[in-house]
Write a protein that holds these residues in place. Sequence first.
Motif, PDB file in Angstrom:
ATOM      1  N   GLY A   9       0.809  -1.223   0.000  1.00 19.17           N
ATOM      2  CA  GLY A   9       0.000   0.000   0.000  1.00 19.17           C
ATOM      3  C   GLY A   9       0.838   1.267   0.000  1.00 19.17           C
ATOM      4  O   GLY A   9       2.061   1.249   0.085  1.00 19.17           O
ATOM      5  N   GLU A  10       0.139   2.375  -0.085  1.00 15.95           N
ATOM      6  CA  GLU A  10       0.778   3.694  -0.130  1.00 15.95           C
ATOM      7  C   GLU A  10       1.240   4.126   1.259  1.00 15.95           C
ATOM      8  O   GLU A  10       0.538   3.879   2.247  1.00 15.95           O
ATOM      9  CB  GLU A  10      -0.217   4.727  -0.675  1.00 15.95           C
ATOM     10  N   PRO A  11       2.366   4.797   1.347  1.00 16.90           N
ATOM     11  CA  PRO A  11       2.870   5.235   2.657  1.00 16.90           C
ATOM     12  C   PRO A  11       1.878   6.091   3.448  1.00 16.90           C
ATOM     13  O   PRO A  11       1.744   5.922   4.655  1.00 16.90           O
ATOM     14  CB  PRO A  11       4.137   6.021   2.311  1.00 16.90           C
ATOM     15  N   GLY A  12       1.169   6.987   2.794  1.00 17.59           N
ATOM     16  CA  GLY A  12       0.202   7.837   3.492  1.00 17.59           C
ATOM     17  C   GLY A  12      -0.931   7.024   4.099  1.00 17.59           C
ATOM     18  O   GLY A  12      -1.337   7.257   5.240  1.00 17.59           O
ATOM     19  N   TYR A  13      -1.432   6.074   3.333  1.00 15.85           N
ATOM     20  CA  TYR A  13      -2.492   5.192   3.833  1.00 15.85           C
ATOM     21  C   TYR A  13      -1.969   4.368   5.003  1.00 15.85           C
ATOM     22  O   TYR A  13      -2.643   4.214   6.028  1.00 15.85           O
ATOM     23  CB  TYR A  13      -2.998   4.278   2.718  1.00 15.85           C
ATOM     24  N   ASN A  14      -0.766   3.839   4.861  1.00 16.66           N
ATOM     25  CA  ASN A  14      -0.194   3.005   5.915  1.00 16.66           C
ATOM     26  C   ASN A  14       0.051   3.797   7.190  1.00 16.66           C
ATOM     27  O   ASN A  14      -0.104   3.277   8.290  1.00 16.66           O
ATOM     28  CB  ASN A  14       1.093   2.339   5.432  1.00 16.66           C
ATOM     29  N   ARG A  15       0.410   5.054   7.039  1.00 19.63           N
ATOM     30  CA  ARG A  15       0.603   5.889   8.229  1.00 19.63           C
ATOM     31  C   ARG A  15      -0.715   6.038   8.996  1.00 19.63           C
ATOM     32  O   ARG A  15      -0.761   5.902  10.214  1.00 19.63           O
ATOM     33  CB  ARG A  15       1.151   7.256   7.803  1.00 19.63           C
ATOM     34  N   LYS A  16      -1.798   6.285   8.264  1.00 18.52           N
ATOM     35  CA  LYS A  16      -3.122   6.402   8.903  1.00 18.52           C
ATOM     36  C   LYS A  16      -3.554   5.082   9.527  1.00 18.52           C
ATOM     37  O   LYS A  16      -4.099   5.060  10.629  1.00 18.52           O
ATOM     38  CB  LYS A  16      -4.159   6.878   7.884  1.00 18.52           C
ATOM     39  N   LEU A  17      -3.314   3.983   8.831  1.00 20.60           N
ATOM     40  CA  LEU A  17      -3.680   2.662   9.345  1.00 20.60           C
ATOM     41  C   LEU A  17      -2.892   2.342  10.616  1.00 20.60           C
ATOM     42  O   LEU A  17      -3.452   1.846  11.595  1.00 20.60           O
ATOM     43  CB  LEU A  17      -3.436   1.585   8.281  1.00 20.60           C
ATOM     44  N   SER A  18      -1.609   2.664  10.612  1.00 18.00           N
ATOM     45  CA  SER A  18      -0.796   2.375  11.800  1.00 18.00           C
ATOM     46  C   SER A  18      -1.257   3.209  12.993  1.00 18.00           C
ATOM     47  O   SER A  18      -1.282   2.717  14.126  1.00 18.00           O
ATOM     48  CB  SER A  18       0.689   2.607  11.513  1.00 18.00           C
ATOM     49  N   LEU A  19      -1.645   4.442  12.752  1.00 16.54           N
ATOM     50  CA  LEU A  19      -2.171   5.282  13.828  1.00 16.54           C
ATOM     51  C   LEU A  19      -3.505   4.720  14.333  1.00 16.54           C
ATOM     52  O   LEU A  19      -3.758   4.693  15.541  1.00 16.54           O
ATOM     53  CB  LEU A  19      -2.337   6.723  13.362  1.00 16.54           C
ATOM     54  N   ALA A  20      -4.344   4.246  13.419  1.00 15.83           N
ATOM     55  CA  ALA A  20      -5.625   3.642  13.824  1.00 15.83           C
ATOM     56  C   ALA A  20      -5.386   2.409  14.693  1.00 15.83           C
ATOM     57  O   ALA A  20      -6.109   2.169  15.667  1.00 15.83           O
ATOM     58  CB  ALA A  20      -6.455   3.286  12.587  1.00 15.83           C
ATOM     59  N   ARG A  21      -4.362   1.642  14.381  1.00 18.02           N
ATOM     60  CA  ARG A  21      -4.029   0.467  15.201  1.00 18.02           C
ATOM     61  C   ARG A  21      -3.607   0.897  16.604  1.00 18.02           C
ATOM     62  O   ARG A  21      -4.046   0.321  17.600  1.00 18.02           O
ATOM     63  CB  ARG A  21      -2.921  -0.344  14.533  1.00 18.02           C
ATOM     64  N   ALA A  22      -2.751   1.896  16.676  1.00 16.69           N
ATOM     65  CA  ALA A  22      -2.314   2.387  17.985  1.00 16.69           C
ATOM     66  C   ALA A  22      -3.499   2.924  18.780  1.00 16.69           C
ATOM     67  O   ALA A  22      -3.621   2.668  19.983  1.00 16.69           O
ATOM     68  CB  ALA A  22      -1.239   3.470  17.805  1.00 16.69           C
ATOM     69  N   ARG A  23      -4.386   3.646  18.113  1.00 13.79           N
ATOM     70  CA  ARG A  23      -5.566   4.195  18.798  1.00 13.79           C
ATOM     71  C   ARG A  23      -6.522   3.099  19.257  1.00 13.79           C
ATOM     72  O   ARG A  23      -7.171   3.236  20.298  1.00 13.79           O
ATOM     73  CB  ARG A  23      -6.268   5.195  17.892  1.00 13.79           C
ATOM     74  N   ALA A  24      -6.621   2.009  18.491  1.00 13.22           N
ATOM     75  CA  ALA A  24      -7.484   0.897  18.897  1.00 13.22           C
ATOM     76  C   ALA A  24      -6.960   0.257  20.179  1.00 13.22           C
ATOM     77  O   ALA A  24      -7.742  -0.060  21.092  1.00 13.22           O
ATOM     78  CB  ALA A  24      -7.562  -0.143  17.776  1.00 13.22           C
ATOM     79  N   VAL A  25      -5.652   0.100  20.281  1.00 10.99           N
ATOM     80  CA  VAL A  25      -5.057  -0.464  21.501  1.00 10.99           C
ATOM     81  C   VAL A  25      -5.272   0.495  22.662  1.00 10.99           C
ATOM     82  O   VAL A  25      -5.666   0.093  23.757  1.00 10.99           O
ATOM     83  CB  VAL A  25      -3.558  -0.761  21.286  1.00 10.99           C
ATOM     84  N   ARG A  26      -5.059   1.777  22.427  1.00 10.76           N
ATOM     85  CA  ARG A  26      -5.261   2.786  23.473  1.00 10.76           C
ATOM     86  C   ARG A  26      -6.704   2.749  23.975  1.00 10.76           C
ATOM     87  O   ARG A  26      -6.962   2.739  25.186  1.00 10.76           O
ATOM     88  CB  ARG A  26      -4.914   4.172  22.934  1.00 10.76           C
ATOM     89  N   ALA A  27      -7.651   2.754  23.048  1.00 10.13           N
ATOM     90  CA  ALA A  27      -9.071   2.741  23.431  1.00 10.13           C
ATOM     91  C   ALA A  27      -9.399   1.495  24.248  1.00 10.13           C
ATOM     92  O   ALA A  27     -10.123   1.577  25.247  1.00 10.13           O
ATOM     93  CB  ALA A  27      -9.955   2.811  22.183  1.00 10.13           C
ATOM     94  N   HIS A  28      -8.869   0.367  23.867  1.00 14.74           N
ATOM     95  CA  HIS A  28      -9.116  -0.874  24.603  1.00 14.74           C
ATOM     96  C   HIS A  28      -8.568  -0.773  26.029  1.00 14.74           C
ATOM     97  O   HIS A  28      -9.255  -1.147  26.985  1.00 14.74           O
ATOM     98  CB  HIS A  28      -8.478  -2.057  23.866  1.00 14.74           C
TER      99      HIS A  28
END
Length: 164
Positions: free
Chosen positions: A45-64
């Motif tokens: 995938g594109e670096p910009g998309y991957n940056r957003k996806l990686s942040l979403a992963r970190a936020r999902a762990v934080r929210a949990h």
Amino acid sequence: MFFPYDSAALTPQAQVQLEPLGRALQERALRAHRFLIGGHTDAAGEPGYNRKLSLARARAVRAHLIEVYGIAPERLLTYGWGQSRPKDPVRPLSGLNRRVEVALVAPQAWLSPEHQRTLMGTPARWLAKETACSDQGLYDPRRLAVLDLDDFAAAPTALPCQSW
């Protein structure tokens, strides 16, 4: 913990993996400390998309951690590195690269006099950035090799009061 391809959803296995961390963060000995939750992706995938996806992963762990274990939100910082820091650089599309890692961000007060002297030898641009955070008492201990806390094998963490 690891994530399925193109997903930021916590799997049941990831939730089980988070239990020891959640319990540890509830302990009195760790209550005063902050942690950086860093998200990563594989190289698809594109670096910009991957940056957003990686942040979403970190936020999902934080929210949990906040919802299930009652961890104070201000203790958990998030950052998304995208595909820039693979765990398995030889295999950039490996599932090992789709992950979240957690690292301690220590207050300067933790530093021994020896480590504080080491800080004085820090390059001027880093020291200037740290000074901007002095009112918050934050310091990324991974800048000091003697602490060896860099489980991301990465550059120093940008703290919330910094812009790199």
